[in-house]
Scaffold this motif. Sequence first.
Motif, PDB file in Angstrom:
ATOM      1  N   UNK A  45       0.561  -1.271   0.148  1.00  0.00           N
ATOM      2  CA  UNK A  45      -0.160   0.018   0.156  1.00  0.00           C
ATOM      3  C   UNK A  45       0.844   1.361   0.062  1.00  0.00           C
ATOM      4  N   UNK A  46       2.105   1.041   0.009  1.00  0.00           N
ATOM      5  CA  UNK A  46       2.949   2.348   0.204  1.00  0.00           C
ATOM      6  C   UNK A  46       2.871   2.929  -1.344  1.00  0.00           C
ATOM      7  N   UNK A  47       3.382   3.996  -1.535  1.00  0.00           N
ATOM      8  CA  UNK A  47       3.473   4.925  -2.657  1.00  0.00           C
ATOM      9  C   UNK A  47       4.707   4.983  -3.360  1.00  0.00           C
ATOM     10  N   UNK A  48       5.538   3.887  -3.111  1.00  0.00           N
ATOM     11  CA  UNK A  48       6.889   3.868  -3.816  1.00  0.00           C
ATOM     12  C   UNK A  48       6.645   3.380  -5.336  1.00  0.00           C
ATOM     13  N   UNK A  49       7.510   3.691  -6.312  1.00  0.00           N
ATOM     14  CA  UNK A  49       7.178   3.252  -7.681  1.00  0.00           C
ATOM     15  C   UNK A  49       7.281   1.684  -7.687  1.00  0.00           C
ATOM     16  N   UNK A  50       6.650   0.968  -8.402  1.00  0.00           N
ATOM     17  CA  UNK A  50       6.850  -0.285  -8.609  1.00  0.00           C
ATOM     18  C   UNK A  50       7.965  -0.676  -9.679  1.00  0.00           C
ATOM     19  N   UNK A  51       8.529  -1.982  -9.152  1.00  0.00           N
ATOM     20  CA  UNK A  51       9.712  -2.382 -10.010  1.00  0.00           C
ATOM     21  C   UNK A  51       9.519  -3.733 -10.649  1.00  0.00           C
TER      22      UNK A  51
END
Length: 86
Positions: A45-51
């Motif tokens: 649920x974090x707003x970090x970019x997907x990788x």
Amino acid sequence: MNRLKVRETSVPRSGRPLLTTTEAARYLGLAKNTLEKMRIHGRRDDNAPRFVRLGTAVRYDPDELDAHIRRNTAISTSEYDPYSRD
């Protein structure tokens, strides 16, 4: 030479090649270390970019980085919600 081979075969549907962590950090205007921490400590649920993980290689889809930028666009600091799902 192997790194180049991975990048040539790692092209998402948009046709834009996947980026390394260093390239993605530069694209976002972040330090490489910041992007690595976001990846390591991130939760679903974090707003970090997907990788993307390709074996031991980590790559970032430029379209996902663009989506990350859109999710973090705000008019004022009071409007910013890092956990927004819009």
